[in-house]
Scaffold this active site. Structure first.
Site, PDB file in Angstrom:
ATOM      1  N   ARG A  32      45.790  41.509  43.065  1.00 15.01           N
ATOM      2  CA  ARG A  32      44.478  40.949  42.740  1.00 15.01           C
ATOM      3  C   ARG A  32      44.598  40.041  41.527  1.00 15.01           C
ATOM      4  NH1 ARG A  32      40.104  44.960  44.932  1.00 15.01           N
ATOM      5  NH2 ARG A  32      41.299  45.635  46.745  1.00 15.01           N
ATOM      6  N   GLU A  79      42.788  39.281  39.230  1.00 17.81           N
ATOM      7  CA  GLU A  79      41.668  39.538  38.323  1.00 17.81           C
ATOM      8  C   GLU A  79      41.932  38.743  37.047  1.00 17.81           C
ATOM      9  OE1 GLU A  79      39.449  42.204  39.026  1.00 17.81           O
ATOM     10  OE2 GLU A  79      40.563  43.523  40.380  1.00 17.81           O
ATOM     11  N   ARG A  89      41.452  49.287  32.937  1.00 20.21           N
ATOM     12  CA  ARG A  89      41.519  49.945  34.261  1.00 20.21           C
ATOM     13  C   ARG A  89      41.785  48.982  35.414  1.00 20.21           C
ATOM     14  NH1 ARG A  89      36.183  49.743  36.435  1.00 20.21           N
ATOM     15  NH2 ARG A  89      34.949  48.556  34.960  1.00 20.21           N
ATOM     16  N   HIS A  90      42.199  47.764  35.086  1.00 23.41           N
ATOM     17  CA  HIS A  90      42.584  46.813  36.137  1.00 23.41           C
ATOM     18  C   HIS A  90      44.029  46.361  35.965  1.00 23.41           C
ATOM     19  CE1 HIS A  90      38.156  46.276  36.552  1.00 23.41           C
ATOM     20  NE2 HIS A  90      38.479  46.143  37.823  1.00 23.41           N
ATOM     21  N   GLU A 141      35.230  54.033  39.081  1.00 23.93           N
ATOM     22  CA  GLU A 141      35.381  54.048  40.539  1.00 23.93           C
ATOM     23  C   GLU A 141      36.813  54.359  40.936  1.00 23.93           C
ATOM     24  OE1 GLU A 141      34.025  50.397  42.536  1.00 23.93           O
ATOM     25  OE2 GLU A 141      35.693  50.680  43.937  1.00 23.93           O
ATOM     26  N   SER A 195      36.689  52.907  47.423  1.00 18.87           N
ATOM     27  CA  SER A 195      35.618  52.279  48.197  1.00 18.87           C
ATOM     28  C   SER A 195      35.938  52.460  49.666  1.00 18.87           C
ATOM     29  CB  SER A 195      35.510  50.784  47.891  1.00 18.87           C
ATOM     30  OG  SER A 195      34.829  50.593  46.676  1.00 18.87           O
ATOM     31  N   ARG A 255      44.365  54.437  39.396  1.00 19.43           N
ATOM     32  CA  ARG A 255      43.098  55.011  38.884  1.00 19.43           C
ATOM     33  C   ARG A 255      43.134  56.538  38.998  1.00 19.43           C
ATOM     34  NH1 ARG A 255      38.516  51.159  39.517  1.00 19.43           N
ATOM     35  NH2 ARG A 255      39.402  49.251  38.622  1.00 19.43           N
TER      36      ARG A 255
HETATM   37  P1  ATP Z   1      36.344  47.550  40.521  1.00 20.44           P
HETATM   38  O1  ATP Z   1      34.901  47.253  40.824  1.00 20.44           O
HETATM   39  O2  ATP Z   1      36.543  48.815  39.754  1.00 20.44           O
HETATM   40  O3  ATP Z   1      37.095  46.392  39.963  1.00 20.44           O
HETATM   41  P2  ATP Z   1      36.732  47.032  43.301  1.00 20.44           P
HETATM   42  O4  ATP Z   1      35.454  47.536  43.885  1.00 20.44           O
HETATM   43  O5  ATP Z   1      36.920  45.586  43.072  1.00 20.44           O
HETATM   44  O6  ATP Z   1      37.042  47.832  41.940  1.00 20.44           O
HETATM   45  P3  ATP Z   1      37.995  47.724  45.775  1.00 20.44           P
HETATM   46  O7  ATP Z   1      38.226  46.422  46.386  1.00 20.44           O
HETATM   47  O8  ATP Z   1      36.851  48.544  46.204  1.00 20.44           O
HETATM   48  O9  ATP Z   1      37.966  47.548  44.187  1.00 20.44           O
HETATM   49  O10 ATP Z   1      39.377  48.544  45.893  1.00 20.44           O
HETATM   50  C1  ATP Z   1      39.457  49.921  46.220  1.00 20.44           C
HETATM   51  C2  ATP Z   1      40.009  50.730  45.066  1.00 20.44           C
HETATM   52  O11 ATP Z   1      41.241  50.169  44.589  1.00 20.44           O
HETATM   53  C3  ATP Z   1      39.110  50.718  43.831  1.00 20.44           C
HETATM   54  O12 ATP Z   1      38.116  51.711  43.941  1.00 20.44           O
HETATM   55  C4  ATP Z   1      40.079  51.010  42.729  1.00 20.44           C
HETATM   56  O13 ATP Z   1      40.362  52.398  42.647  1.00 20.44           O
HETATM   57  C5  ATP Z   1      41.354  50.319  43.179  1.00 20.44           C
HETATM   58  N1  ATP Z   1      41.484  48.988  42.567  1.00 20.44           N
HETATM   59  C6  ATP Z   1      40.879  47.856  42.964  1.00 20.44           C
HETATM   60  N2  ATP Z   1      41.230  46.820  42.191  1.00 20.44           N
HETATM   61  C7  ATP Z   1      42.071  47.303  41.268  1.00 20.44           C
HETATM   62  C8  ATP Z   1      42.800  46.729  40.185  1.00 20.44           C
HETATM   63  N3  ATP Z   1      42.704  45.425  39.914  1.00 20.44           N
HETATM   64  N4  ATP Z   1      43.588  47.526  39.445  1.00 20.44           N
HETATM   65  C9  ATP Z   1      43.693  48.834  39.723  1.00 20.44           C
HETATM   66  N5  ATP Z   1      43.062  49.441  40.731  1.00 20.44           N
HETATM   67  C10 ATP Z   1      42.253  48.703  41.502  1.00 20.44           C
HETATM   68 MG    MG Z   2      35.061  48.947  45.247  1.00 23.17          MG
END
Ligand code: ATP
Ligand code: MG
Length: 434
Positions: free
Chosen positions: A211, A213, A219-220, A357, A360, A408
């Site tokens: 990702r 980000e 936490r990312h 979180e 999902s 996480r």
């Molecule tokens: P957040 O809102 O916390 O950034 P997200 O809703 O974008 O998460 P999802 O696409 O729902 O993330 O991904 C499913 C799961 O993968 C998340 O609940 C989280 O536990 C994990 N996850 C997602 N993005 C990341 C990241 N950049 N780093 C670490 N863990 C991640």
């Molecule tokens: Mg999510």
């Protein structure tokens, strides 16, 4: 190494060869102690200067800390030694010398900041409490695998180099693939659905997701490990049951098999296995409860995504793992199915740890026409996803699943302040090597 004995297995009365790192040297004058460390623990090596060969004493006491040595000698009981035994050496061999200046102190006496630790992971991992994190991480993955297998899921591996992202958008890392644009996959979402639609039916994968980000948060990560499930003939409620079973099984396994590691991390007393079912709150209840805490400057309205402070306030209020269900369709991705007879409400859910979180998931849209509509509503070109959508024309059963963030899970289970603590070589905005 032939004839090597682990320090933990060195029993009194035996002659053994142990090998490992020089953890500490204590020179008390006539007598000196070298503490040797290996993967199983530490052992004391005793040097009585007047009674031993000068060369042997010289080699043993002049070796720099963290050098690798091998020692052969007699094991004796010694109640004053850290492990109750000590070795009187017949020979000491320096296998690999360490510099006298180390970038960080593996004995942990001098603290190092996270960045220095990550730059020198090999040395950092020589610390018992750091090694404990990764032993527990391995246990977590093992326990998740076992639980999925008990639930009749087949482990799969899907491609990480892809032609289109799962959800498009700005969080994609582009790469060049033989002159063509490609991407690092954001999630195995589409592939795991394609397999759930085959006879395999129930699948799981533990693998990397990427990702882009922009923000550095505790936490990312830019490369994370996703623990994914997808099951045919499942709805969102059954997918929640699976998520709950996997998270609970992971806690149970750590509790049963990692007491020494929890102890090394100072968590043995406080570690708790979740018992009973995780509460399932609707999105509507969630925003009402967040608003009622008074922690947010502005009240949340139906349709808003939950801000981090809102998640934290609600987590404190609930005080245990919980689900948020019945999300507005608009803030869930196109592949999530709407609820029967209400296109404003989705079957999507999140599993929350009180601090953040974890998961999902949801039931997926398996009806071809609805799926194509969903793409268009989200501004995505269905043509680009033809490899995916066309399989929905050939008998795609209803199915549901989730993605659970592996790091996480490690972070929340161990109460780590920063997700990077639970990753050997994290990838973030600043960090591309090691
Ligand atoms: P957040 O809102 O916390 O950034 P997200 O809703 O974008 O998460 P999802 O696409 O729902 O993330 O991904 C499913 C799961 O993968 C998340 O609940 C989280 O536990 C994990 N996850 C997602 N993005 C990341 C990241 N950049 N780093 C670490 N863990 C991640
Ligand atoms: Mg999510």
């Amino acid at each position: 190494m032939e004839n090597r004995t682990y320090t933990a297995d060195a029993d009194p009365g035996e002659s053994v060869t142990v090998a490992g790192w020089v953890h500490e040297l204590r020179d008390l004058g006539g007598i000196a102690f070298l503490i040797l460390r290996d993967t199983t623990g530490k052992i004391q090596i005793k040097f009585e200067k007047d009674e031993m060969d000068d060369d042997l004493v010289d080699t043993g006491l002049n070796v720099a800390r963290e050098s690798v040595i091998s020692v052969t000698g007699e094991v004796d009981e010694e109640p004053r030694a850290p492990t109750g035994v000590e070795i009187t050496p017949d020979s000491v061999e320096v296998v690999a010398e360490a510099d006298t200046e180390l970038p960080l102190d593996p004995s942990g006496k001098v603290d190092a900041d996270l960045s220095t630790r990550l730059d020198n992971r090999t040395l950092d991992l020589r610390k018992e409490e750091v090694q404990a994190i990764f032993t527990i991480r391995a246990e977590i993955q093992h326990a998740a695998r076992e639980q999925f297998r008990d639930l009749d899921c087949t482990e799969i591996n899907t491609p990480k180099i892809v032609a289109t992202g799962t959800e498009g958008g700005t969080e994609l890392f582009p790469i060049t693939y033989f002159g063509e644009e490609a991407f690092m996959n954001q999630s195995p979402q589409l592939f795991k659905q394609l397999i759930a639609g085959s006879n395999v039916e129930r699948v799981f994968e533990i693998g990397p997701i990427f990702r882009a980000e922009e923000h550095n948060t505790p936490r990312h990560l830019n490369e994370a490990t996703s623990i994914d499930f997808e099951g045919a003939f499942c709805d969102q409620h059954e997918a929640m049951d699976v998520a709950e079973a996997v998270v609970t099984a992971v806690y149970e396994a750590v509790d049963a098999n990692c007491q020494d590691e929890l102890d090394a991390l100072g968590l043995a007393e406080e570690f708790e296995v979740p018992t009973g079912e995780f509460p399932r709150l609707s999105y509507e209840e969630a925003i009402e409860r967040i608003n009622a805490t008074g922690e947010l400057d502005e009240q949340l309205l139906w349709g808003d995504d939950l801000p981090t402070e809102g998640e934290v306030a609600l987590g404190e209020d609930v005080g245990e793992h919980y689900f948020i269900t019945d999300w507005p369709s608009e803030i869930k991705p196109f592949y999530i199915m709407d609820q029967d007879g209400d296109d404003q409400l989705s079957t999507g859910f999140d599993l929350m740890h009180p601090q953040m979180e974890l998961v999902s998931g949801g039931q997926r849209e398996h009806r071809y026409d609805h799926l194509i509509e969903g793409f268009e509503q989200q501004g995505l070109d269905p043509e680009a996803f033809d490899y995916y959508t066309k399989m929905f024309k050939y008998g795609m059963p209803p199915h549901a699943g989730f993605g659970l963030g592996g790091e996480r899970l490690v972070m929340t289970l161990l109460g780590l302040d920063n997700i990077r603590e639970g990753v050997l070589f994290p990838r973030d905005r600043q960090r591309l090597s090691p």
